[in-house]
Design an enzyme around this catalytic site. Structure first.
Site, PDB file in Angstrom:
ATOM      1  N   HIS A  18      -5.471   0.812   7.742  1.00  0.00           N
ATOM      2  CA  HIS A  18      -6.171  -0.010   8.358  1.00  0.00           C
ATOM      3  C   HIS A  18      -6.329   0.303   9.659  1.00  0.00           C
ATOM      4  O   HIS A  18      -5.726   1.002   9.949  1.00  0.00           O
ATOM      5  CB  HIS A  18      -5.614  -1.453   8.200  1.00  0.00           C
ATOM      6  CG  HIS A  18      -6.262  -2.716   8.751  1.00  0.00           C
ATOM      7  ND1 HIS A  18      -7.675  -2.592   8.789  1.00  0.00           N
ATOM      8  CD2 HIS A  18      -5.759  -3.484   9.500  1.00  0.00           C
ATOM      9  CE1 HIS A  18      -8.022  -3.797   9.418  1.00  0.00           C
ATOM     10  NE2 HIS A  18      -6.893  -4.298   9.880  1.00  0.00           N
ATOM     11  N   SER A  39      14.111  -0.957   0.922  1.00  0.00           N
ATOM     12  CA  SER A  39      13.464  -0.205   0.171  1.00  0.00           C
ATOM     13  C   SER A  39      13.813   1.264  -0.172  1.00  0.00           C
ATOM     14  O   SER A  39      13.511   1.803  -0.805  1.00  0.00           O
ATOM     15  CB  SER A  39      11.930  -0.190   0.844  1.00  0.00           C
ATOM     16  OG  SER A  39      11.355  -1.224   0.915  1.00  0.00           O
ATOM     17  N   GLN A  48       0.806  -1.204   0.062  1.00  0.00           N
ATOM     18  CA  GLN A  48       0.034  -0.165   0.064  1.00  0.00           C
ATOM     19  C   GLN A  48       0.916   1.337   0.109  1.00  0.00           C
ATOM     20  O   GLN A  48       0.754   2.180  -0.722  1.00  0.00           O
ATOM     21  CB  GLN A  48      -1.071  -0.052   1.239  1.00  0.00           C
ATOM     22  CG  GLN A  48      -2.024  -0.865   0.992  1.00  0.00           C
ATOM     23  CD  GLN A  48      -3.112  -0.789   0.009  1.00  0.00           C
ATOM     24  OE1 GLN A  48      -3.386   0.639  -0.501  1.00  0.00           O
ATOM     25  NE2 GLN A  48      -3.878  -1.456  -0.440  1.00  0.00           N
TER      26      GLN A  48
END
Length: 348
Positions: A109, A54, A29
């Site tokens: 979430h 990342s 996401q």
């Protein structure tokens, strides 16, 4: 009462134009939100821990990458895009100490906020923007000029502009192109967990394996069992996704439809629904959240044992062999120890 659907006219990105947006984490996401917002003309920075793999990926994609704490200091809106079980450690160490009045915390979430695995300060806005699709779909639909539907929720509105911020973010990632629905943190969290456990993942995989085992135990070839209980499931789900249950039934043979309506309720009967209700209560009460956070804190010993056992199920070997003959299916290997992303949530 039907839910109100917000569209692009309701979700202008103007409220975010002069703000710095930080995405903490660059997984499924996180990377999709960051790229879509960047392509929408907004200023996005990425916050990651120093040794994150990342970092180079994000830099190559044109982002300014900072240590998490520095990104939080620099940003007006901070999206927490790390896994549910990781959020408390990251939040307490690098996010909470640098939150100041006027900033906004954003989640995809509601788990951490609803189940109180973190404590949010009283002087910041706390919102949720949850695309109803995995990150790669959020990104691919955006690039195609489309979008996936999304949810927004407001947990805390200190500024009086929390909904405006949530809608702007939903517009920036492309959700408003398809439609944005307003919910609350409790509803998003409970329904997301219930769907994953009882129907989409837990229910579907258990049903598939049980059907496969029944056929194989009865002497039928594993390959035939695989085709009928797993392979063709996608065809049926695609029809339901595109046309609803009634449309799916219209598209299949009358023999299949009669078997559907007369046998299905005998398999998924009142006793199954009763256990579904029990699991819903376990989610609502926080019992599942406590169990999961304790499992993670204990090193995932039971979880890893189950993973190993499930990976050794005969259906996996049969499926791997059969999928190798299907040129239209993209072949991929599951890497041990690879990070995993949530399907809804979030984590979807």
């Amino acid at each position: 009462m039907a839910a109100k659907i917000y569209t692009t006219k309701d979700a202008p990105i103007a409220p975010l134009k002069k703000k710095t947006l930080a995405v903490i984490g660059f997984g499924s996401q996180g990377h999709a939100h960051a790229l879509n917002l960047k392509d929408s003309g907004l200023k996005v920075i990425i916050g990651l821990y120093p040794k994150s793999k990342s970092r180079e990926v994000a830099k190559k994609l044109g982002f300014e990458v900072m240590d998490t704490a520095e990104a939080v200091k620099a940003a007006d809106v901070i999206m927490v895009a790390t896994p549910d079980t990781v959020i408390p450690a990251v939040y307490n160490k690098d996010i909470a100490p640098h939150l100041k009045k006027g900033k906004t915390l954003l989640f995809s979430h509601g788990f951490a906020v609803h189940f109180k695995t973190i404590t949010v300060p009283s002087d910041v806005d706390v919102i949720l923007v949850a695309p109803k699709g995995p990150g790669h779909t959020v990104r691919s639909q955006f690039l195609a000029g489309k979008g996936v539907p999304g949810l927004i929720a407001i947990h805390q509105d200190v500024s009086g502009k929390a909904q405006q911020t949530a809608l702007a973010w939903a517009g920036g990632v492309g959700c408003a192109r398809a439609g944005v629905f307003e919910t609350n943190f409790r509803e998003e969290t409970v329904t997301d967990l219930f769907g994953e456990q009882v129907v989409l993942c837990g229910g579907a995989t258990a049903l598939v394996k049980a059907g496969f085992e029944v056929l194989v135990d009865a002497g039928y070839q594993p390959e035939m069992a695989y085709f009928e209980c797993l392979h063709e499931l996608k065809l049926i789900v695609d029809l339901m996704n595109e046309q609803g249950i009634a449309g799916m039934r219209f598209s299949i043979s009358e023999t299949a439809e009669y078997g559907d309506v007369t046998v299905g309720p005998k398999i998924i009967d009142a006793s199954v629904k009763k256990r579904m209700v029990a699991q819903l209560k376990a989610i609502e009460s926080g019992k599942f959240a406590k169990e999961w956070t304790a499992e993670f804190a204990g090193g995932n010993k039971n979880f890893n044992a189950i993973r190993k056992s499930e990976a050794a199920h005969p259906i996996e070997k049969v499926g791997e062999k059969l999928r190798s003959t299907m040129s239209w299916i993209k072949q991929s290997k599951i890497k041990k120890g690879a990070s995993q992303a949530s399907f809804t949530s979030s984590s979807k």
